[in-house]
Design an enzyme around this catalytic site. Structure first.
Site, PDB file in Angstrom:
ATOM      1  N   ASN A 186       0.803  -1.226   0.000  1.00  0.00           N
ATOM      2  CA  ASN A 186       0.000   0.000   0.000  1.00  0.00           C
ATOM      3  C   ASN A 186       0.833   1.272   0.000  1.00  0.00           C
ATOM      4  O   ASN A 186       0.277   2.370   0.128  1.00  0.00           O
ATOM      5  CB  ASN A 186      -0.944   0.013   1.211  1.00  0.00           C
ATOM      6  N   LYS A 187       2.153   1.155  -0.174  1.00  0.00           N
ATOM      7  CA  LYS A 187       2.997   2.342  -0.106  1.00  0.00           C
ATOM      8  C   LYS A 187       3.007   3.100  -1.433  1.00  0.00           C
ATOM      9  O   LYS A 187       2.450   2.656  -2.437  1.00  0.00           O
ATOM     10  CB  LYS A 187       4.417   1.939   0.296  1.00  0.00           C
ATOM     11  N   THR A 188       3.678   4.243  -1.443  1.00  0.00           N
ATOM     12  CA  THR A 188       3.665   5.099  -2.635  1.00  0.00           C
ATOM     13  C   THR A 188       4.307   4.430  -3.840  1.00  0.00           C
ATOM     14  O   THR A 188       3.932   4.713  -4.978  1.00  0.00           O
ATOM     15  CB  THR A 188       4.362   6.439  -2.335  1.00  0.00           C
TER      16      THR A 188
END
Length: 386
Positions: A186-188
């Site tokens: 779910n990170k950038t």
């Protein structure tokens, strides 16, 4: 027709990432090898400081552990960090037999409060782990000043912070001893699971490289691809199994190239939320100072006293509307291990406690369409202004 459930987060994987993974699978080299090394080089190039070294690892947790281990943290030492974080930030301190000293946050930024950090320094303090919360950089000028005055090491938990800036500089290029990024789903940017330790200390980088793969002084890629016999290696320390595979790095290579566009979309979505949620009984996320970049990993709102429902009921109603939300985080002082080990109470962390009781993370990810974002806003308005 009922709209499909809108999850809290989804990774944004393109055809280039898929093709690179297929190429890796066909290459015969799927564990740590040429693409992991290329990813490290490209990451340094992205940060724009060739004095840096990057060490690819299988998680940000691994990177934090390696950084503190390389800095010599051990039994009898204290490491200051915030209660308002995921447990990984503090658990790596315990891996090394040291003690985590938890402090409160600044209620305006939700980041670790430098004043609380300084108040917690004791003769046993050896390091500070500063967390950049939700994509907004912590007050690193103040934290680095404290570290300099008390001769402390500084590691940045930058799991949320790519590509945030502080003082006009990208996180990862500051004067800390190390910064550690996360590439969780779910990170950038994502590699599925993965992380990157960045430092300008060559000794720290060398130690981390040895310790990420069992304490062996020569990595497998060199041993197995050299054009002369090179089977011999030495175990110089009881290391770990923290290496990033080439399969994961293959995804990261193209995620990194796409990062400017991925950030642009996150900024657009955050602006859409800001515009449409203004005027409701909630506090919008803190904004970066003028000229700074917020990574917008999370969009965290706080229900105000005038909200017609509790935080928990709000999340239930959003779920009933087909929208996933989350809470970042249940503070460590409320978690049984940390609470019981250190005798922690909510009264010691009034800002984190109050924020926790109010906060909700709304969905924000680059695969969201404008219509998806509008649906989130409509649902929030329907609950808070029925």
């Amino acid at each position: 027709m009922t709209a499909a459930f809108l999850p809290f987060a989804l990774p944004d994987i393109g055809e280039e990432e898929i093709a690179e993974v297929v190429d890796t699978l066909r290459s015969g080299w799927v564990t740590t090898g040429p693409k992991a090394k290329r990813f490290e080089r490209d990451f340094v190039a992205y940060l724009g400081d060739q004095a840096l070294e990057a060490v690819a690892v299988n998680s940000a947790t691994a990177g934090l552990h390696l950084a503190l281990e390389a800095l010599g943290i051990g039994p009898g030492d204290e490491v200051i960090t915030t209660t308002h974080t995921f447990t990984a930030t503090a658990e790596v301190v315990r891996y090394l037999g040291a003690d985590a000293v938890l402090v409160d946050i600044d209620p305006a930024t939700l980041n670790i409060d430098p004043r609380a950090v300084e108040a917690a320094v004791t003769p046993a303090t050896r390091a500070i782990v500063a967390v950049h919360y939700a994509g907004l950089a912590a007050d690193m000028a103040a934290i680095l000043d404290i570290a300099k005055r008390y001769k402390l090491k500084v590691v940045e938990d930058a799991a949320h912070a790519l590509p945030a800036t502080c003082g006009g500089r990208l996180i990862g290029t500051l004067a800390s001893d190390a910064a550690v990024f996360s590439f969780y789903a779910n990170k950038t940017i994502t590699t599925g699971e993965g992380g990157m330790l960045v430092t300008r200390n060559p000794e720290l980088a060398a130690r981390a490289r040895v310790m990420r793969l069992h304490g062996i002084n020569r990595d497998a890629f060199y041993r197995f691809t050299a054009n002369v016999p090179s089977w011999y290696y030495e175990v110089v320390a009881p290391g770990f199994k923290y290496n990033l595979t080439d399969i994961a790095a293959a995804i990261g290579l193209h995620q990194l190239k796409r990062l400017p566009n991925l950030l642009r979309r996150r900024v657009e979505l955050a602006a859409q939320f800001d515009e449409q949620l203004t005027g409701l009984p909630l506090l919008l996320p803190p904004k970066p100072a003028a000229g700074e970049t917020h990574a917008w990993h999370l969009y965290v709102v706080r229900l105000s006293a005038g909200a017609p429902v509790s935080r928990d009921r709000f999340i239930e109603l959003m779920f009933e509307a087909g929208i996933g939300c989350s809470v970042h985080y249940i503070p460590l002082h409320l978690q049984p291990y940390w609470r019981d080990r250190y005798g922690l109470t909510p009264e010691r962390f009034p800002h984190s406690q109050r924020v926790y009781e109010q906060m909700v993370s709304l969905p924000l990810y680059t695969r969201m369409s404008d219509a998806d974002a509008q649906r989130v806003c409509n649902a929030v308005r329907g609950i808070l202004r029925p």
